[in-house]
Every structure is written in C-alpha cells, then in structure tokens.
Design an enzyme around this catalytic site. Sequence first.
Site, mmCIF file in Angstrom:
data_model
loop_
_atom_site.group_PDB
_atom_site.id
_atom_site.type_symbol
_atom_site.label_atom_id
_atom_site.label_comp_id
_atom_site.label_asym_id
_atom_site.label_seq_id
_atom_site.Cartn_x
_atom_site.Cartn_y
_atom_site.Cartn_z
ATOM 1 N N MET A 141 0.868 -1.206 -0.067
ATOM 2 C CA MET A 141 0.197 0.063 0.058
ATOM 3 C C MET A 141 1.000 1.393 0.133
ATOM 4 O O MET A 141 0.648 2.116 -0.748
ATOM 5 C CB MET A 141 -1.021 -0.014 1.120
ATOM 6 C CG MET A 141 -2.065 -1.197 1.207
ATOM 7 S SD MET A 141 -2.863 -1.157 -0.348
ATOM 8 C CE MET A 141 -4.000 0.251 -0.190
ATOM 9 N N ARG A 177 0.230 14.664 11.300
ATOM 10 C CA ARG A 177 -1.139 14.423 12.220
ATOM 11 C C ARG A 177 -1.620 15.435 13.046
ATOM 12 O O ARG A 177 -2.395 16.052 12.974
ATOM 13 C CB ARG A 177 -1.162 13.122 12.853
ATOM 14 C CG ARG A 177 -1.178 11.914 11.608
ATOM 15 C CD ARG A 177 -0.992 10.394 12.354
ATOM 16 N NE ARG A 177 -1.230 9.463 11.296
ATOM 17 C CZ ARG A 177 -0.805 8.359 11.361
ATOM 18 N NH1 ARG A 177 0.161 7.870 12.396
ATOM 19 N NH2 ARG A 177 -1.038 7.518 10.525
ATOM 20 N N HIS A 213 8.390 5.957 17.568
ATOM 21 C CA HIS A 213 7.395 6.195 16.611
ATOM 22 C C HIS A 213 6.121 5.007 17.478
ATOM 23 O O HIS A 213 6.061 3.803 16.918
ATOM 24 C CB HIS A 213 7.256 5.568 15.411
ATOM 25 C CG HIS A 213 6.178 5.601 14.646
ATOM 26 N ND1 HIS A 213 5.302 6.834 14.420
ATOM 27 C CD2 HIS A 213 5.596 4.420 13.739
ATOM 28 C CE1 HIS A 213 4.332 6.342 13.636
ATOM 29 N NE2 HIS A 213 4.470 5.193 13.314
HETATM 30 P P1 A3D Z 1 1.766 -3.957 2.736
HETATM 31 O O1 A3D Z 1 0.621 -3.310 1.934
HETATM 32 O O2 A3D Z 1 1.575 -5.083 3.431
HETATM 33 O O3 A3D Z 1 3.036 -3.873 1.866
HETATM 34 C C1 A3D Z 1 4.362 -4.692 2.549
HETATM 35 C C2 A3D Z 1 4.985 -5.247 1.020
HETATM 36 O O4 A3D Z 1 6.224 -5.890 1.504
HETATM 37 C C3 A3D Z 1 3.997 -6.406 0.592
HETATM 38 O O5 A3D Z 1 3.808 -6.247 -0.730
HETATM 39 C C4 A3D Z 1 4.991 -7.595 0.861
HETATM 40 O O6 A3D Z 1 4.678 -8.563 -0.343
HETATM 41 C C5 A3D Z 1 6.096 -6.946 0.820
HETATM 42 N N1 A3D Z 1 7.224 -7.852 1.372
HETATM 43 C C6 A3D Z 1 7.102 -8.605 2.689
HETATM 44 N N2 A3D Z 1 8.348 -9.372 2.959
HETATM 45 C C7 A3D Z 1 9.467 -8.815 1.785
HETATM 46 C C8 A3D Z 1 10.611 -9.238 1.494
HETATM 47 N N3 A3D Z 1 11.369 -10.100 2.344
HETATM 48 N N4 A3D Z 1 11.207 -8.507 0.790
HETATM 49 C C9 A3D Z 1 10.559 -7.337 -0.145
HETATM 50 N N5 A3D Z 1 9.094 -7.263 0.054
HETATM 51 C C10 A3D Z 1 8.633 -7.847 0.873
HETATM 52 O O7 A3D Z 1 2.015 -2.933 4.015
HETATM 53 P P2 A3D Z 1 2.114 -1.320 3.917
HETATM 54 O O8 A3D Z 1 2.792 -0.762 2.910
HETATM 55 O O9 A3D Z 1 1.037 -0.784 4.442
HETATM 56 O O10 A3D Z 1 3.102 -1.088 5.267
HETATM 57 C C11 A3D Z 1 4.612 -1.455 5.125
HETATM 58 C C12 A3D Z 1 5.271 -1.155 6.509
HETATM 59 O O11 A3D Z 1 4.997 0.158 6.878
HETATM 60 C C13 A3D Z 1 4.506 -1.902 7.548
HETATM 61 O O12 A3D Z 1 5.412 -2.613 8.493
HETATM 62 C C14 A3D Z 1 3.660 -0.928 8.467
HETATM 63 O O13 A3D Z 1 3.563 -1.213 9.555
HETATM 64 C C15 A3D Z 1 4.787 0.310 8.343
HETATM 65 N N6 A3D Z 1 4.121 1.522 8.478
HETATM 66 C C16 A3D Z 1 4.827 2.493 8.972
HETATM 67 C C17 A3D Z 1 4.438 3.793 9.363
HETATM 68 C C18 A3D Z 1 5.392 4.735 10.118
HETATM 69 O O14 A3D Z 1 4.863 5.871 10.267
HETATM 70 C C19 A3D Z 1 6.632 4.343 10.634
HETATM 71 C C20 A3D Z 1 3.127 3.924 8.885
HETATM 72 C C21 A3D Z 1 2.322 3.122 8.331
HETATM 73 C C22 A3D Z 1 2.667 1.796 8.047
#
Ligand code: A3D
Length: 320
Positions: free
Chosen positions: A13, A152, A176
């Site tokens: 996402m 935010r 965070h």
């Molecule tokens: P998501 O949409 O699940 O995307 C994560 C992607 O990572 C998926 O497409 C997976 O296939 C891929 N993935 C998993 N393992 C691997 C790997 N070994 N190598 C390469 N790709 C891989 O998640 P998202 O995009 O919504 O969120 C991603 C991360 O950001 C999560 O850990 C969230 O908790 C984090 N996040 C952090 C914040 C901060 O403010 C720090 C805010 C929102 C989300």
Amino acid sequence: MARNKIALIGSGMIGGTLAHIAAREELGDVVLFDIAAGVAKGKALDIAEASPVFGKDSKLAGADDYAAIAGADVCIVTAGVPRKPGMSRDDLLGINLKVMKAVGEGIAKHAPDAFVICITNPLDAMVWALRQFSGLPHNKVVGMAGVLDSARFRHFLADEFSVSVEDVTAFVMGGHGDTMVPLLRYSTVAGIPVPDLIAMGWSTDAKMEEIVKRTRGGGGEIVALLGTGSAFYAPAESAIEMATAYLRDKKRVLPCAAHLTGQFGQDDMYVGVPVVIGAGGVEKVVEIQLNAEEQAMFDVSVDSVKGLVAACKALDPSLA
Ligand code: A3D
C-alpha cells in the site's frame, strides 16, 4: 543530466503510493521491488500507463531481484507486514526483523551509495537493525515517522484553530509508538507558539491534551477504521518529503528517526529528533532544549525503543 533512481523496497500500500507520487512529481525513475513480483510489476505498469495522462516521463519497472535496484540514489523501505486491528507495532518485530536482514543485505550489495529511508514498523528498532544489516553510514540511513506524526499533529491543530495547515508548524519527537512526544511548546501558527494562542483564548489546555492524545494514537485510529492494513497516503507523502530534501539538497529541518551519538543523552540509538536533511543525508541533529517534563517524556519513549532493540539482539545474535 541523468535522472535520479528511486528504489521502493516493498510494493504494497505505501510502496504503490510512493511510486505514484514519485512519478507524478517526476522525482526520478522508479523501481518497485517486492517478493511478490506480480504486484511490483503490475503497479509499475499501471502507473506507467497513467503517465501519458498526468504528463510526466519517469520510467517505472517492477522486480523481485535486488539487481534491479543497482545504483539507486534513494531506497525507501516498506517491505514487511503492517499491523491489523488489535495489534501494536511491536507485535511485528519478529517477522519484520527477518525482512530487514534480507533488505539490508540487498541494499549493501546493489545500492550502497543510496540514501535509505525506512518505514517498516516497529520503526525505530527496524531502522536501527536495517542500518546494522546494511553497514551503510549512519547519516545515510534514516527512519520516517516524525514527519507523519507531526503532519497528524499539524492537521489536528489547524482544524482546531481554523487556520491553514500551511501555517501550522509542529513536531513530534521520540519513538514512533504510543509514548511519542508531541511538543506543544515548539508548535506554532505562523510563528505564534501554541501556549500564546491558548493565552489569547484560541483554544484550551484541555483541548490541546486531547490533540496530543489523538496524535499519539493517530496510527491506531486509521488501523481501526480501515479494518485491514494501516495508513498509507500520509506515510508515503512524508517519505517523499524526506527523499526530496535529499535529492534536491534542500536542507529541510524534519523530525526523523536518526542515529544519536550522545545527543539528548542517547548513544547508538535511532529515535525521532529534528534533523537537517540535504545532499549529505542527515547533515545535523538539531539538539533543541527540552524542559524537565519534555525530557522525562522523551526518556520514557526512548526506553521503549531500547526494549525493542534488545529484543532484536536476542532474536538475531549477529546484531548483539
Ligand atoms: P503492505 O501493503 O502489506 O506492503 C508490504 C509489502 O512488503 C507487501 O507487498 C509484501 O509482499 C512485501 N514484502 C514482505 N516481505 C518482503 C521481503 N522480504 N522483501 C520485499 N518485500 C517484502 O504494507 P504497507 O505498505 O501498508 O506498510 C508497510 C510497512 O510500513 C509496515 O510494516 C507498516 O507497519 C509500516 N508503516 C509505518 C508507518 C510509520 O510511520 C513508520 C506508517 C504506516 C505503516
């Protein structure tokens, strides 16, 4: 002049949203990397097919081979798993630590000169581990959380004061997590500190407390509403702001999870503090003066990050 190359490690996402913004802003050519190759390739193609409509010439590609990120100027890491309702960010540690190992080694091999922005949670511990696994210089590895948490905070303050978000500056320090430290004293509307606005009758201390609490729980509020996954628009915008500061040498002052070497009384820790980002990566940690109450809140927040780093070391002895 050659175009910049932006590698997005993780094409979920946030990764997909990053690719869309980077292409629309013509920030550089974009490589989406994911273990799910189809997702990376599909999103790259979808955005490339949109590019004639939005009229920008960034090239987009998708890959599941680290060789594709070779020579990247910026790597933005979102690989891993997000939380689900009822989960804390810390619940993701075990799974995402293994992902950071693979990502850190991939970046070290193929893009060792990149400026690396980590977004994967639990953020402060993951950026620390990613730096350890990659071996890149500390000033070139940074975590995105403070820009988002501050955005935010700024949004809620702008809403409360009925003023433009553009005129509200505010920042959040610390880890965070729910112990993050939104700093009202350093938050202003066009330079007028929030405490002065309270004295002028623009709002109340009780309302400010509510806003601080809502900021601390801002990520959880979105997780609960979405029902699946976590926030992605605001996190992506925030990381793009940091990448732009680096690529355009803007010397932006932004709150980021940066490596501390004694500042704020912390050593060899990644935690949210104001920094200057320019062509040198994290060029300076801005060591603002905290009063006793703020320092105490910051210390509590740092302690929770220390606990997570200790958990990383216990899970992967190579980090100890
Ligand atoms: P998501 O949409 O699940 O995307 C994560 C992607 O990572 C998926 O497409 C997976 O296939 C891929 N993935 C998993 N393992 C691997 C790997 N070994 N190598 C390469 N790709 C891989 O998640 P998202 O995009 O919504 O969120 C991603 C991360 O950001 C999560 O850990 C969230 O908790 C984090 N996040 C952090 C914040 C901060 O403010 C720090 C805010 C929102 C989300």
